[in-house]
Design a protein around this motif. Structure first.
Motif, mmCIF file in Angstrom:
data_model
loop_
_atom_site.group_PDB
_atom_site.id
_atom_site.type_symbol
_atom_site.label_atom_id
_atom_site.label_comp_id
_atom_site.label_asym_id
_atom_site.label_seq_id
_atom_site.Cartn_x
_atom_site.Cartn_y
_atom_site.Cartn_z
ATOM 1 N N THR A 408 49.558 -30.415 -17.126
ATOM 2 C CA THR A 408 49.958 -31.737 -16.625
ATOM 3 C C THR A 408 49.648 -32.130 -15.791
ATOM 4 N N LYS A 409 49.088 -33.607 -16.507
ATOM 5 C CA LYS A 409 48.065 -34.774 -15.158
ATOM 6 C C LYS A 409 48.952 -35.624 -14.978
ATOM 7 N N TRP A 410 48.487 -36.319 -13.844
ATOM 8 C CA TRP A 410 49.511 -37.433 -12.896
ATOM 9 C C TRP A 410 50.586 -36.442 -12.729
ATOM 10 N N VAL A 411 50.451 -35.892 -11.833
ATOM 11 C CA VAL A 411 52.179 -35.057 -11.510
ATOM 12 C C VAL A 411 52.276 -35.986 -10.456
ATOM 13 N N THR A 412 54.171 -35.765 -11.173
ATOM 14 C CA THR A 412 54.315 -36.788 -10.289
ATOM 15 C C THR A 412 55.971 -35.881 -8.947
ATOM 16 N N ARG A 413 56.274 -35.088 -10.121
ATOM 17 C CA ARG A 413 57.615 -34.462 -9.724
ATOM 18 C C ARG A 413 57.799 -32.995 -10.490
ATOM 19 N N LEU A 414 58.260 -32.241 -9.094
ATOM 20 C CA LEU A 414 58.538 -30.543 -9.739
ATOM 21 C C LEU A 414 59.604 -30.140 -9.746
ATOM 22 N N ASP A 415 60.619 -30.319 -10.745
ATOM 23 C CA ASP A 415 61.783 -29.695 -10.826
ATOM 24 C C ASP A 415 62.062 -28.065 -10.463
ATOM 25 N N PHE A 416 61.820 -27.183 -9.660
ATOM 26 C CA PHE A 416 62.373 -25.824 -9.845
ATOM 27 C C PHE A 416 63.277 -25.317 -10.184
ATOM 28 N N GLY A 417 63.387 -24.256 -11.305
ATOM 29 C CA GLY A 417 65.190 -23.653 -11.038
ATOM 30 C C GLY A 417 65.853 -24.977 -11.824
ATOM 31 N N ALA A 418 64.980 -25.549 -12.774
ATOM 32 C CA ALA A 418 65.887 -26.688 -12.973
ATOM 33 C C ALA A 418 66.506 -26.541 -14.459
ATOM 34 N N LEU A 419 65.962 -25.526 -15.307
ATOM 35 C CA LEU A 419 65.991 -25.277 -16.794
ATOM 36 C C LEU A 419 67.134 -23.571 -17.079
#
Length: 419
Positions: A408-419
């Motif tokens: 992914t380009k232009w990343v603004t958010r990373l949600d770890f363990g959200a899935l």
């Protein structure tokens, strides 16, 4: 006397015959088997089981029986499997068209149904021909970035592949013995009269026109067409001068620019609606969430974290890929550690959000094995220079062996363990 397509005398090409059809059929049997396997691998590489983020195919059911965590080694794996899938598919187009041409008289044969077994055979042929044309047409349109079909390419191509496979297997069971007999007759050098006696339901014209091309010449014509398509498309999966031979590919030809950022892209920042003000280094913030809460980082704060480098390609579903580029940034597993995932347990999956406003994959998900790989980065630089806007500035994901859309380009958010 008028002749109609239902009459054998209507079809007068001296090239048609069981040998011609059988050889083409055996080539397609081998080629399409490879296409099916590499297509399933491409689907698995998208991590479609991650909470329906990467894939919107409803009710896969048993069709997803083979799905597995896509590996990160070797780092060029997707570059190989998808390059083979797309390049071979293009090269088989002349073979498919020639095969359909060779059997077209049977589509008009009367009576249309002679028995229950014959009805089932014709139904399998309808699904076989329709499925093949659907898969090739949608695949080529996708390669050319021309999405002139309803719905998403991924579920359409997946469902079409399984319909085609069912008809393909039925056809192989019914026709493979005859095809092998015909090829043995070809190798034995039987004359046409002997061939007609050896094969039932022959496609030989009863009253052929004078030949303008031999069957051997027809094989050379079909093979030459395949070679041309192969030669004008395969280069986009390679590095160096060979790439410039890929004149029929949207991402073939010379590199699109010069300097560290002068390599292929799929979508520009303008095309996906990136607002330059949101992506400006002074305004942009990365939001990282996880077990222990939320962390917000500016670009300057990211650059103060330990930075690492990895040489990785970008490989896309359309079959094109780049050479290995040198990426530098923060490891995904180090960012996971900032929000509570810093222990011996398996690394978490991650949901990645982008600033892009248009197009698919504004969100993407990566599996824990991808997050935990030391080469998986939130990249800030490429080839010693900050990312350009079209390559994802200020930050993008880069993961070994993953399809390009998951990087992914232009990343603004990373949600770890959200899935």
């Amino acid at each position: 006397m008028a002749r109609f397509p239902s009459s054998p005398a209507f079809w007068r090409s001296p090239v048609r015959g069981p040998r011609f059809t059988s050889v083409l059929g055996l080539v397609l049997l081998a080629g399409m088997s490879v296409l099916f396997v590499t297509g399933l691998l491409s689907y698995a590489a998208y991590n479609p089981d991650l909470s329906q983020v990467n894939d919107q195919t409803p009710d896969k059911g048993l069709l997803g029986f083979y799905l597995f965590a896509w590996p990160t080694d070797p780092h060029w794996l997707y570059r190989l499997t998808q390059g083979v899938h797309v390049t071979l598919g293009l090269a088989l187009v002349p073979v498919l068209l020639a095969k359909l041409w060779s059997v077209v008289p049977r589509l008009f044969a009367l009576p249309p149904v002679r028995s229950l077994a014959h009805a089932l055979e014709r139904l399998s042929l309808l699904l076989l021909v329709g499925g093949a044309l659907f898969e090739f047409v949608t695949g080529i349109l996708n390669v050319q970035l021309d999405y002139a079909f309803p719905g998403s390419f991924y579920p359409l191509h997946l469902y079409g592949a399984w319909v085609f496979l069912a008809a393909f297997l039925a056809h192989v069971v019914l026709k493979l013995p005859a095809a092998l007999r015909n090829v043995r007759a070809l190798r034995a050098g039987l004359e046409e009269g002997e061939e007609q006696q050896a094969v039932s339901g022959t496609l030989l014209a009863p009253d052929p026109d004078p030949p303008t091309m031999s069957r051997r010449g027809a094989f050379w014509l079909v093979g030459g067409g395949s070679a041309v398509l192969f030669g004008t498309s395969v280069g986009r999966s390679f590095d160096g001068p060979l790439r410039e031979t890929a004149v029929l590919s949207p991402h073939g030809g010379p590199e699109p620019g010069t300097g560290p950022n002068g390599f292929q892209i799929n979508k520009t920042a303008a095309y996906v609606g990136i607002d330059p003000r949101e992506a400006a280094p002074e305004a942009w913030r990365l939001v990282v969430t996880g077990r222990s809460g939320t962390v917000r980082l500016s670009l300057a704060e990211l650059r103060r974290l330990p930075l690492h480098s990895a040489a990785l390609p970008i490989a896309c579903v359309e079959g094109w890929s780049t050479a290995d580029q040198w990426w530098r940034g923060v490891r995904l597993r180090d960012l996971a550690a900032l929000v509570g995932y810093d222990g011996p347990e398996d690394p978490p999956d991650v949901l990645v959000d982008s600033l892009q406003r248009r197009g698919a994959f504004r969100r993407a998900a990566l599996r824990g094995n991808q997050v935990g790989d030391a080469r998986s980065l939130l990249a800030l630089d490429v080839n010693g220079e900050p990312l350009s806007a079209d390559h994802g500035r200020p930050a993008r994901v880069i993961v070994p062996a993953a399809p390009g859309v998951l990087n992914t380009k232009w990343v603004t958010r990373l949600d770890f363990g959200a899935l």
